[in-house]
Design a protein around this motif. Structure first.
Motif, PDB file in Angstrom:
ATOM      1  N   LEU A  30       0.820  -1.315   0.008  1.00 46.69           N
ATOM      2  CA  LEU A  30       0.039  -0.067   0.135  1.00 46.69           C
ATOM      3  C   LEU A  30       1.120   1.261  -0.118  1.00 46.69           C
ATOM      4  O   LEU A  30       1.693   1.394   0.775  1.00 46.69           O
ATOM      5  CB  LEU A  30      -0.920  -0.036   1.265  1.00 46.69           C
ATOM      6  CG  LEU A  30      -1.684   1.406   1.429  1.00 46.69           C
ATOM      7  CD1 LEU A  30      -2.711   1.512   0.540  1.00 46.69           C
ATOM      8  CD2 LEU A  30      -2.301   1.379   2.731  1.00 46.69           C
ATOM      9  N   ASP A  31       0.579   2.098  -0.794  1.00 50.53           N
ATOM     10  CA  ASP A  31       1.304   3.565  -0.860  1.00 50.53           C
ATOM     11  C   ASP A  31       0.221   4.430  -1.060  1.00 50.53           C
ATOM     12  O   ASP A  31      -0.354   4.675  -2.121  1.00 50.53           O
ATOM     13  CB  ASP A  31       2.108   3.313  -2.142  1.00 50.53           C
ATOM     14  CG  ASP A  31       3.083   4.720  -2.304  1.00 50.53           C
ATOM     15  OD1 ASP A  31       2.742   5.799  -1.772  1.00 50.53           O
ATOM     16  OD2 ASP A  31       4.102   4.398  -2.729  1.00 50.53           O
ATOM     17  N   HIS A  32       0.249   5.500  -0.018  1.00 44.35           N
ATOM     18  CA  HIS A  32      -0.743   6.627   0.046  1.00 44.35           C
ATOM     19  C   HIS A  32       0.200   7.763   0.407  1.00 44.35           C
ATOM     20  O   HIS A  32       0.917   7.946   1.042  1.00 44.35           O
ATOM     21  CB  HIS A  32      -1.855   6.425   1.222  1.00 44.35           C
ATOM     22  CG  HIS A  32      -2.602   7.704   1.160  1.00 44.35           C
ATOM     23  ND1 HIS A  32      -3.622   7.904   0.278  1.00 44.35           N
ATOM     24  CD2 HIS A  32      -2.523   8.877   2.050  1.00 44.35           C
ATOM     25  CE1 HIS A  32      -4.169   9.002   0.601  1.00 44.35           C
ATOM     26  NE2 HIS A  32      -3.580   9.559   1.686  1.00 44.35           N
ATOM     27  N   SER A  58      -3.311   7.000  -4.165  1.00 41.67           N
ATOM     28  CA  SER A  58      -3.483   5.821  -3.452  1.00 41.67           C
ATOM     29  C   SER A  58      -2.884   4.637  -4.431  1.00 41.67           C
ATOM     30  O   SER A  58      -3.685   4.797  -5.341  1.00 41.67           O
ATOM     31  CB  SER A  58      -4.461   5.608  -2.523  1.00 41.67           C
ATOM     32  OG  SER A  58      -4.955   6.586  -1.657  1.00 41.67           O
ATOM     33  N   ILE A  59      -2.264   3.719  -3.913  1.00 38.07           N
ATOM     34  CA  ILE A  59      -1.874   2.688  -4.793  1.00 38.07           C
ATOM     35  C   ILE A  59      -1.773   1.557  -4.195  1.00 38.07           C
ATOM     36  O   ILE A  59      -1.319   1.312  -2.668  1.00 38.07           O
ATOM     37  CB  ILE A  59      -0.150   2.669  -5.313  1.00 38.07           C
ATOM     38  CG1 ILE A  59      -0.291   3.980  -6.236  1.00 38.07           C
ATOM     39  CG2 ILE A  59      -0.035   1.514  -6.315  1.00 38.07           C
ATOM     40  CD1 ILE A  59       1.034   4.336  -6.649  1.00 38.07           C
ATOM     41  N   ILE A  60      -2.711   0.521  -4.633  1.00 41.68           N
ATOM     42  CA  ILE A  60      -2.596  -1.048  -3.762  1.00 41.68           C
ATOM     43  C   ILE A  60      -2.049  -2.037  -4.641  1.00 41.68           C
ATOM     44  O   ILE A  60      -2.771  -2.226  -5.845  1.00 41.68           O
ATOM     45  CB  ILE A  60      -3.989  -1.014  -3.600  1.00 41.68           C
ATOM     46  CG1 ILE A  60      -4.673  -0.014  -2.277  1.00 41.68           C
ATOM     47  CG2 ILE A  60      -4.400  -2.476  -2.793  1.00 41.68           C
ATOM     48  CD1 ILE A  60      -6.100  -0.155  -2.023  1.00 41.68           C
ATOM     49  N   GLY A  61      -1.262  -2.528  -4.259  1.00 41.38           N
ATOM     50  CA  GLY A  61      -0.561  -3.596  -5.351  1.00 41.38           C
ATOM     51  C   GLY A  61      -0.345  -5.148  -4.654  1.00 41.38           C
ATOM     52  O   GLY A  61      -0.364  -5.048  -3.595  1.00 41.38           O
ATOM     53  N   LEU A  76      -3.417  -1.202  -8.546  1.00 41.24           N
ATOM     54  CA  LEU A  76      -4.393  -0.148  -8.964  1.00 41.24           C
ATOM     55  C   LEU A  76      -4.083   0.936  -8.372  1.00 41.24           C
ATOM     56  O   LEU A  76      -3.711   1.101  -7.198  1.00 41.24           O
ATOM     57  CB  LEU A  76      -5.704  -0.686  -8.706  1.00 41.24           C
ATOM     58  CG  LEU A  76      -6.219  -2.026  -9.189  1.00 41.24           C
ATOM     59  CD1 LEU A  76      -7.524  -2.419  -8.543  1.00 41.24           C
ATOM     60  CD2 LEU A  76      -6.368  -2.039 -10.769  1.00 41.24           C
ATOM     61  N   ALA A  77      -4.258   2.211  -8.756  1.00 41.82           N
ATOM     62  CA  ALA A  77      -4.263   3.466  -8.273  1.00 41.82           C
ATOM     63  C   ALA A  77      -5.420   4.542  -8.499  1.00 41.82           C
ATOM     64  O   ALA A  77      -6.210   4.323  -9.361  1.00 41.82           O
ATOM     65  CB  ALA A  77      -2.853   4.047  -8.815  1.00 41.82           C
ATOM     66  N   TYR A 430       2.963   7.321   3.201  1.00 40.67           N
ATOM     67  CA  TYR A 430       3.066   6.239   3.780  1.00 40.67           C
ATOM     68  C   TYR A 430       2.918   5.050   3.125  1.00 40.67           C
ATOM     69  O   TYR A 430       2.278   4.725   2.119  1.00 40.67           O
ATOM     70  CB  TYR A 430       1.822   5.974   4.948  1.00 40.67           C
ATOM     71  CG  TYR A 430       1.746   4.657   5.617  1.00 40.67           C
ATOM     72  CD1 TYR A 430       2.645   4.369   6.561  1.00 40.67           C
ATOM     73  CD2 TYR A 430       0.602   4.014   5.226  1.00 40.67           C
ATOM     74  CE1 TYR A 430       2.751   3.263   7.403  1.00 40.67           C
ATOM     75  CE2 TYR A 430       0.445   2.429   6.216  1.00 40.67           C
ATOM     76  CZ  TYR A 430       1.527   2.324   6.952  1.00 40.67           C
ATOM     77  OH  TYR A 430       1.538   1.136   7.628  1.00 40.67           O
ATOM     78  N   ARG A 431       4.076   3.904   3.428  1.00 41.99           N
ATOM     79  CA  ARG A 431       4.217   2.807   2.445  1.00 41.99           C
ATOM     80  C   ARG A 431       4.228   1.529   3.358  1.00 41.99           C
ATOM     81  O   ARG A 431       5.099   1.493   4.425  1.00 41.99           O
ATOM     82  CB  ARG A 431       5.488   2.986   1.739  1.00 41.99           C
ATOM     83  CG  ARG A 431       5.430   3.846   0.305  1.00 41.99           C
ATOM     84  CD  ARG A 431       6.685   4.100  -0.338  1.00 41.99           C
ATOM     85  NE  ARG A 431       7.365   5.278   0.257  1.00 41.99           N
ATOM     86  CZ  ARG A 431       8.432   5.806  -0.319  1.00 41.99           C
ATOM     87  NH1 ARG A 431       8.704   5.219  -1.425  1.00 41.99           N
ATOM     88  NH2 ARG A 431       8.976   6.790   0.512  1.00 41.99           N
TER      89      ARG A 431
END
Length: 434
Positions: A30-32, A58-61, A76-77, A430-431
């Motif tokens: 998760l990357d926000h 936001s990126i969820i991978g 997905l972003a 935040y990652r």
């Protein structure tokens, strides 16, 4: 619709295979990132307006290894804006959800190569020639739709071949709540090869060739020209002299041909770009790093013979990211007719970085920007740009920064009618990896 059905079928097939693989491993991430950005009227120096907004990405991978030789990456972003000051404030929207990455990477144990197919990020060296696949959407994404093959030809020496396709809007993979975000002005295809090697004694050398073709036939703003083919050939060299000194330089030449509609022949392009800097790391102060250097992008015209005029403007096709400044890319919209159009520029610079403590780093940069070429004389001054940044790494995946850029402009009464601008940004990120 066929693309959506294909993508869903692929995901279902992967899910079914995952359930049947007892030894398969999968990792989630998760990357926000949240940013607050401000600028004053001078950023657009002939028709300026105050901007203040926040942007939230936001990126969820997930990365899946069904076997040691195979890796599959899906991410997905989404990025949405909240405007507080705008000349014509757009309506609020959560914007689209899009595919940030979707690729398969095969790395056989018995061969010194890897093959990556699909939507991926590409960056070579410092990103001077290849970095950003969709510059018009800002920092929302930098992906390429590409095929890439990396071959380790010898220890410390690697060759990468790649081919890519970038549409003006994403018509390759499906999106949720499609916003038809602009990525490029025109359809652009490319291919190239990049070599990087260790030359010994703290020396590194790389060389590359990049071919790009821009299709202009459906672009109503361009008359007579149907397409542009460009060949970019470049090299980079770095050499460390002991522990305190180092030198780095990169340059390329760009030769192009404008395909003109019937009866008008062809137009030629001959352009170049380069940067170089000397690095000092004083042994008495390990926390300090200082660079002094210069960069240039050619511009103007040249005599093509027989009364014909050639184009000397440089085109940073896939390198329009803010390498030199986060703010000046917007001023270039008026100075060069497009956002981040790095062309006809020359700037000496000083850059300093100081690590205050393990979590805190300070960075400063000063550059004097002027035109690289001008018809009938020397290029004029554009301005002096000062950059200050404080970076924080709080650990556990939490980072942030505060960035301030101030440009003192030289008004010319036409494209520049103000004396300065201020641009500022704050970020928290935040990652998480599971």
């Amino acid at each position: 619709m066929p693309r959506i059905i294909t993508a869903l079928a692929l995901l279902l097939a992967l899910t079914g295979t995952l359930r049947g693989q007892q030894d398969a491993t999968i990792a989630f991430d998760l990357d926000h990132r949240s940013r607050l950005v401000y600028w004053d009227e001078g950023l657009f120096p002939s028709d300026g307006w105050v901007g203040l907004f926040s942007r939230h990405r936001s990126i969820i991978g997930a990365t899946w290894l069904p076997m040691p030789e195979l890796q599959i990456r899906v991410a997905l972003a989404n990025e949405f804006f909240r405007w507080y000051r705008h000349r014509e404030a757009p309506d609020f929207t959560l914007d689209e959800i899009f595919v940030e990455n979707l690729f398969l990477r095969w790395q056989p144990e018995s061969l010194p190569l890897s093959l990556t197919v699909g939507r991926q990020n590409l960056m070579f060296d410092e990103g001077f020639a290849v970095m950003d696949g969709g510059p018009l959407d800002g920092s929302r994404s930098i992906y390429f739709n590409a095929v890439r093959c990396d071959v380790q030809v010898a220890p410390g020496h690697a060759v990468t071949g790649f081919a890519l396709h970038q549409p003006p809007r994403d018509d390759v993979l499906p999106r949720v709540a499609d916003a038809e975000r602009a990525l490029l002005e025109v359809p652009t295809d490319g291919a190239g090869v990049h070599y990087a090697g260790d030359a010994g004694r703290s020396r590194r050398f790389s060389a590359y060739y990049l071919y790009t073709h821009e299709d202009l036939q459906d672009n109503a703003s361009v008359d007579l020209i149907s397409g542009i083919a460009r060949h970019t050939l470049g090299a980079r060299y770095s050499h460390g002299r002991g522990k305190e000194w180092g030198v780095t330089g990169e340059g390329n030449v760009q030769l192009g041909k404008y395909d003109v509609l019937s009866g008008f022949g062809t137009l030629q392009q001959r352009a170049w770009s380069w940067y170089a800097y000397v690095t000092w790391r004083p042994s008495a102060l390990d926390a300090l790093t200082a660079d002094a250097g210069m960069y240039q992008y050619s511009g103007g015209r040249f005599d093509g013979g027989d009364g014909a005029e050639g184009d000397q403007r440089y085109s940073p096709v896939f390198a329009r990211w803010p390498k030199w400044s986060e703010s000046f890319i917007y001023t270039l919209l008026q100075l060069r007719g497009g956002i981040a159009n790095w062309s006809n520029l020359l700037a000496p610079f000083l850059r300093v970085q100081f690590r205050v403590s393990n979590p805190v780093v300070l960075r400063g940069m000063l550059q004097h920007v002027r035109e690289s070429h001008a018809a009938g004389g020397e290029g004029k001054d554009i301005g002096t740009l000062a950059i200050l940044e404080a970076k924080l790494d709080a650990g556990r995946g939490i980072t942030g920064h505060a960035l301030l850029e101030h440009m003192w402009l030289r008004p010319d009464g036409v494209t520049v009618t103000v004396e300065s601008y201020v641009w500022a940004r704050m970020e928290v990120r935040y990652r998480l990896r599971i």
